[in-house]
Design a protein around this motif. Structure first.
Motif, short mmCIF file in Angstrom:
data_model
loop_
_atom_site.label_atom_id
_atom_site.label_comp_id
_atom_site.label_asym_id
_atom_site.label_seq_id
_atom_site.Cartn_x
_atom_site.Cartn_y
_atom_site.Cartn_z
N UNK A 124 0.86 -0.52 -0.03
CA UNK A 124 0.53 -0.18 -0.04
C UNK A 124 1.22 1.48 -0.66
N UNK A 125 1.58 1.32 0.78
CA UNK A 125 2.62 2.15 0.53
C UNK A 125 3.80 2.41 -0.40
N UNK A 126 3.93 1.59 -0.95
CA UNK A 126 4.25 1.65 -2.56
C UNK A 126 3.31 2.17 -3.70
N UNK A 127 2.40 1.82 -3.56
CA UNK A 127 1.18 1.98 -4.36
C UNK A 127 1.64 3.67 -4.43
N UNK A 128 0.47 4.12 -3.09
CA UNK A 128 0.96 5.52 -2.45
C UNK A 128 1.70 6.11 -3.48
N UNK A 129 2.97 6.07 -3.18
CA UNK A 129 3.90 6.78 -3.81
C UNK A 129 4.28 6.78 -4.89
N UNK A 130 3.91 5.72 -5.51
CA UNK A 130 4.03 5.42 -7.16
C UNK A 130 2.75 6.63 -7.63
N UNK A 131 1.66 6.93 -6.76
CA UNK A 131 0.34 7.49 -7.11
C UNK A 131 0.63 8.92 -7.40
N UNK A 132 1.89 9.47 -5.55
CA UNK A 132 2.14 10.88 -5.43
C UNK A 132 3.25 11.27 -6.26
N UNK A 133 4.49 9.78 -7.23
CA UNK A 133 5.00 10.32 -7.84
C UNK A 133 4.48 11.01 -9.70
N UNK A 134 3.30 9.63 -9.89
CA UNK A 134 2.53 9.85 -11.38
C UNK A 134 2.33 11.19 -11.15
N UNK A 135 1.77 11.92 -9.85
CA UNK A 135 0.53 13.62 -9.82
C UNK A 135 1.56 14.20 -10.10
N UNK A 136 3.18 14.30 -9.54
CA UNK A 136 3.80 14.96 -9.36
C UNK A 136 4.66 15.21 -11.21
N UNK A 137 4.66 14.22 -11.63
CA UNK A 137 5.22 14.47 -12.83
C UNK A 137 4.43 14.85 -13.79
N UNK A 138 2.75 14.94 -13.09
CA UNK A 138 1.89 15.43 -14.40
C UNK A 138 1.81 16.65 -14.28
N UNK A 139 2.02 17.45 -13.20
CA UNK A 139 1.59 18.36 -12.56
C UNK A 139 -0.04 18.58 -12.28
N UNK A 140 -0.64 17.12 -11.88
CA UNK A 140 -1.50 17.40 -10.78
C UNK A 140 -1.47 17.55 -9.55
N UNK A 141 -0.51 17.72 -8.83
CA UNK A 141 0.30 18.45 -7.23
C UNK A 141 1.37 18.28 -7.29
N UNK A 142 1.88 19.86 -6.99
CA UNK A 142 3.12 20.19 -6.15
C UNK A 142 3.78 20.32 -5.44
N UNK A 143 4.68 20.46 -4.42
CA UNK A 143 4.45 20.07 -3.57
C UNK A 143 5.31 21.37 -3.18
N UNK A 144 5.22 22.23 -2.00
CA UNK A 144 5.98 23.53 -2.06
C UNK A 144 5.92 23.56 -0.43
N UNK A 145 6.58 24.91 0.28
CA UNK A 145 7.52 24.80 0.95
C UNK A 145 6.96 25.97 1.97
N UNK A 146 6.92 26.32 3.14
CA UNK A 146 6.24 27.09 4.21
C UNK A 146 7.48 27.95 4.16
N UNK A 147 7.15 29.50 3.85
CA UNK A 147 8.12 30.09 3.46
C UNK A 147 8.19 31.02 4.58
#
Length: 170
Positions: free
Chosen positions: A85-108
Motif C-alpha cells: 500500500x505504501x509503495x502504491x501510494x508513493x507511485x501515485x504521488x510520483x505520478x501526480x507530481x510528474x503530471x503537474x497534477x500536484x505540486x509540493x511546496x514549502x512554507x516560507x
C-alpha cells in the motif's frame, strides 16, 4: 541291618534328598520367574506412562509451533500489505507530481529584514492560512518522495521485525 539294605536305604534317602532339592529349586525358580515377570510388567507400565507424557508434550509443543507459525504468517501478510500500500501510494504521488497534477511546496519563513532565502515567483506563491509558500521544482519533489518512500519501507520493515520478535517472545 544288612549292609545291602543299608545301602538301599541310603540310596533311597539320597534320591529323596535329590528330589526334594530339585523340587525346592523348581519352586524357587518359579517364584523368581514370577517376581521377574511382575517387575517387567511394572517397568513396561512405567515406560508406557513416560511415553504417553512425552507424546503429550511433543503434541503441545507442535501445537504451539503451529500457532506461532500461523501468527507469524498473518503478521507477514499484514506487513506485506502495508508495504504494498505504501509503495502504491508513493507511485501515485510520483505520478501526480510528474503530471503537474500536484505540486509540493514549502512554507516560507517570514524574515524581519524583509529578505527571503527562497525566491518565489508570482505564480508559485499560494496562501495557506495566511502563510506564504513556494512551489518546489518537480525534480526536487521527486527526490523528496523517493527519500520518504525509502523511509516508509524502512519503518514498515522495522515494525515487521519488532512484531516478529514480540511473537517469538510470547
Amino acid at each position: 541291618m544288612n549292609p545291602g539294605t543299608l545301602k538301599l536305604m541310603i540310596s533311597g534317602v539320597a534320591v529323596a534328598l535329590i528330589l526334594a532339592m530339585s523340587a525346592t529349586w523348581k519352586v524357587q525358580d518359579w517364584r523368581y520367574g514370577m517376581k521377574l515377570a511382575e517387575q517387567a510388567g511394572l517397568h513396561q507400565s512405567d515406560l508406557d506412562k513416560i511415553s504417553s507424557v512425552t507424546t503429550a508434550q511433543v503434541q503441545a509443543e507442535q501445537g504451539k509451533r503451529l500457532s506461532l507459525e500461523q501468527r507469524l504468517a498473518a503478521n507477514d501478510q499484514t506487513h506485506h500489505k502495508e508495504l504494498s500500500d505504501a509503495q502504491t501510494n508513493q507511485a501515485r504521488l510520483r505520478d501526480r507530481l510528474a503530471t503537474a497534477d500536484l505540486w509540493l511546496s514549502v512554507l516560507l519563513a517570514e524574515d524581519s529584514t524583509g529578505g527571503c532565502a527562497v525566491p518565489a515567483t508570482a505564480g508559485a506563491v499560494g496562501v495557506v492560512h495566511g502563510a506564504r509558500r513556494a512551489k518546489l521544482d518537480p525534480a526536487h519533489a521527486q527526490r523528496i518522495i523517493a527519500i520518504t518512500d525509502t523511509g516508509d519501507r524502512g519503518l514498515i520493515a522495522l515494525q515487521a521485525c519488532q512484531a516478529y520478535v514480540r511473537e517469538l517472545n510470547k
